[in-house]
Design an enzyme around this catalytic site. Structure first.
Site, PDB file in Angstrom:
ATOM      1  N   HIS A  50       4.352  -0.296  14.797  1.00 18.85           N
ATOM      2  CA  HIS A  50       5.198  -0.653  13.648  1.00 18.85           C
ATOM      3  C   HIS A  50       6.074   0.530  13.245  1.00 18.85           C
ATOM      4  CE1 HIS A  50       2.410  -4.064  13.157  1.00 18.85           C
ATOM      5  NE2 HIS A  50       3.398  -4.634  12.486  1.00 18.85           N
ATOM      6  N   LYS A 108       5.257   1.887   7.458  1.00 19.51           N
ATOM      7  CA  LYS A 108       4.073   1.039   7.235  1.00 19.51           C
ATOM      8  C   LYS A 108       2.929   1.896   6.709  1.00 19.51           C
ATOM      9  CE  LYS A 108       1.239  -2.597   9.250  1.00 19.51           C
ATOM     10  NZ  LYS A 108       1.358  -3.414   8.023  1.00 19.51           N
TER      11      LYS A 108
HETATM   12  P1  NAP Z   1       8.022  -2.461   1.356  1.00 15.13           P
HETATM   13  O1  NAP Z   1       9.408  -2.352   1.898  1.00 15.13           O
HETATM   14  O2  NAP Z   1       7.304  -1.211   0.910  1.00 15.13           O
HETATM   15  O3  NAP Z   1       8.083  -3.502   0.130  1.00 15.13           O
HETATM   16  C1  NAP Z   1       7.082  -3.675  -0.836  1.00 15.13           C
HETATM   17  C2  NAP Z   1       7.797  -3.888  -2.151  1.00 15.13           C
HETATM   18  O4  NAP Z   1       6.846  -4.264  -3.156  1.00 15.13           O
HETATM   19  C3  NAP Z   1       8.498  -2.610  -2.635  1.00 15.13           C
HETATM   20  O5  NAP Z   1       9.832  -2.912  -3.027  1.00 15.13           O
HETATM   21  C4  NAP Z   1       7.646  -2.208  -3.823  1.00 15.13           C
HETATM   22  O6  NAP Z   1       8.372  -1.487  -4.799  1.00 15.13           O
HETATM   23  C5  NAP Z   1       7.226  -3.587  -4.332  1.00 15.13           C
HETATM   24  N1  NAP Z   1       6.184  -3.538  -5.359  1.00 15.13           N
HETATM   25  C6  NAP Z   1       5.297  -2.535  -5.642  1.00 15.13           C
HETATM   26  N2  NAP Z   1       4.543  -2.872  -6.721  1.00 15.13           N
HETATM   27  C7  NAP Z   1       4.979  -4.098  -7.126  1.00 15.13           C
HETATM   28  C8  NAP Z   1       4.624  -4.958  -8.193  1.00 15.13           C
HETATM   29  N3  NAP Z   1       3.653  -4.630  -9.087  1.00 15.13           N
HETATM   30  N4  NAP Z   1       5.268  -6.141  -8.333  1.00 15.13           N
HETATM   31  C9  NAP Z   1       6.254  -6.481  -7.475  1.00 15.13           C
HETATM   32  N5  NAP Z   1       6.652  -5.698  -6.433  1.00 15.13           N
HETATM   33  C10 NAP Z   1       6.025  -4.522  -6.273  1.00 15.13           C
HETATM   34  O7  NAP Z   1       7.070  -3.173   2.398  1.00 15.13           O
HETATM   35  P2  NAP Z   1       7.405  -4.397   3.380  1.00 15.13           P
HETATM   36  O8  NAP Z   1       7.689  -3.872   4.735  1.00 15.13           O
HETATM   37  O9  NAP Z   1       8.367  -5.331   2.733  1.00 15.13           O
HETATM   38  O10 NAP Z   1       5.967  -5.070   3.463  1.00 15.13           O
HETATM   39  C11 NAP Z   1       5.296  -5.559   2.296  1.00 15.13           C
HETATM   40  C12 NAP Z   1       3.910  -6.074   2.685  1.00 15.13           C
HETATM   41  O11 NAP Z   1       4.068  -7.200   3.547  1.00 15.13           O
HETATM   42  C13 NAP Z   1       3.053  -5.060   3.469  1.00 15.13           C
HETATM   43  O12 NAP Z   1       1.703  -5.237   3.081  1.00 15.13           O
HETATM   44  C14 NAP Z   1       3.260  -5.471   4.920  1.00 15.13           C
HETATM   45  O13 NAP Z   1       2.206  -5.084   5.770  1.00 15.13           O
HETATM   46  C15 NAP Z   1       3.332  -6.963   4.750  1.00 15.13           C
HETATM   47  N6  NAP Z   1       4.000  -7.682   5.834  1.00 15.13           N
HETATM   48  C16 NAP Z   1       3.440  -8.868   6.202  1.00 15.13           C
HETATM   49  C17 NAP Z   1       4.047  -9.658   7.150  1.00 15.13           C
HETATM   50  C18 NAP Z   1       3.445 -11.002   7.459  1.00 15.13           C
HETATM   51  O14 NAP Z   1       4.012 -11.746   8.292  1.00 15.13           O
HETATM   52  N7  NAP Z   1       2.332 -11.370   6.812  1.00 15.13           N
HETATM   53  C19 NAP Z   1       5.240  -9.237   7.772  1.00 15.13           C
HETATM   54  C20 NAP Z   1       5.807  -8.019   7.383  1.00 15.13           C
HETATM   55  C21 NAP Z   1       5.178  -7.258   6.389  1.00 15.13           C
HETATM   56  P3  NAP Z   1       8.417   0.136  -4.743  1.00 15.13           P
HETATM   57  O15 NAP Z   1       8.885   0.529  -3.368  1.00 15.13           O
HETATM   58  O16 NAP Z   1       9.382   0.492  -5.814  1.00 15.13           O
HETATM   59  O17 NAP Z   1       7.004   0.593  -5.018  1.00 15.13           O
END
Ligand code: NAP
Length: 268
Positions: free
Chosen positions: A155, A159
């Protein structure tokens, strides 16, 4: 139109989800949630996603936001996701969870909530990966204990959890197909004088770098041959489209804890 709320809206997945909800003729975005103190609060969700203004601005009050949706899609952090589960439970709104890295206590809480709330929890929403879950199970059943199994994932550099939720789910499927307990047969790291590979172990290897969207390989290594089953995601849109498909499906379901196998009809 199904009214969708997105939590984690400013994140990599959040921005992709905003665009995917707008592209889908069955859905509209009615709430975009971020954490308190985020610099994106008040920004138009469409501008953030690069698709032009939508008239829906990012907010930091999930309780109020959830009342405007039929279903919440949450790709954020475990602590935020679990807080949103409690809010959705109170409001009676289904929730689709993509967040990975939930711990055992979170999972127990989710199981309790799902007695009264429809929940989809999937470590990976892509159709290809969910088909791969079936293929790796079949391969493990056919090849059996004669083959050593390793799960390799890669990844992007941002991550924060490892191994990926998808790799762990693959481990659970493989262990279950072979009658093993993943907790006792998983090997998460090797360094120094490790001794020979323990038979019936399942090894995990993690690669982190650059902008890799997500790659998973299950390697079955036998004597004289090896089989590799690989999935490569090249765009986050595959996860976003799958999560929206899950949300559209979930609004019609009774309370329960579902995964993407249920949404795609691959169960059984
Ligand atoms: P990311 O870019 O770090 O996005 C996470 C977002 O959530 C950030 O904007 C963060 O804000 C925000 N956040 C933090 N605290 C919050 C709250 N209390 N309420 C609302 N939003 C909040 O990460 P990502 O790549 O999008 O991935 C997010 C999650 O999805 C991870 O756990 C990843 O492993 C998972 N994922 C799953 C799949 C699937 O198919 N299931 C696919 C891709 C990713 P700040 O940055 O300001 O803290």
């Amino acid at each position: 139109m199904i009214k969708i709320g997105i939590s984690g809206s400013a994140g990599r997945m959040g921005r992709t989800l905003i665009a995917a909800v707008v592209q889908n003729p069955q859905t509209e975005i009615t709430a975009a949630i971020e954490r308190q103190g985020s610099r994106w609060i008040g920004t138009d969700a469409g501008d953030l996603a690069g698709i032009g203004s939508l008239g829906v601005c990012l907010v930091d009050d999930p309780r109020a936001a959830v009342t405007r949706c039929d279903v919440l899609i949450d790709f954020s952090l475990p602590v935020a996701t679990m807080a949103n589960v409690a809010i959705c439970r109170e409001a009676g709104k289904p929730i689709v969870i993509g967040t990975t890295g939930l711990n055992d206590a979170d999972r127990r809480e989710l199981t309790r909530a799902a007695q009264v709330l429809p929940v989809v929890l999937a470590p990976n929403f892509s159709a290809g990966v969910n088909l791969a879950f079936k293929l790796i199970e079949l391969a493990a059943q056919v090849l059996g204990d004669e083959f050593d199994i390793e799960v390799i994932e890669a990844h992007h550099r941002h991550k924060v959890d490892a191994p990926s939720g998808t790799a762990l789910r693959m481990g659970e499927i493989l262990a279950s197909a072979l009658g093993r307990d993943l907790g006792s047969c998983a090997v998460h790291s090797r360094e120094g004088h490790t001794g020979e590979r323990a038979s019936k172990s399942i090894g995990f290897a993690t690669v982190r770098g650059g902008d890799i969207v997500g790659e998973h390989t299950v390697l079955y290594a036998g004597l004289g041959e090896r089989l590799e089953i690989t999935h490569r995601a090249s765009s986050r849109m595959t996860f976003a489209s799958g999560a929206i498909r899950a949300a559209v499906w979930l609004v019609q379901q009774e309370a329960g804890l579902y995964d993407m196998q249920d949404v795609l009809g691959l169960r059984g």
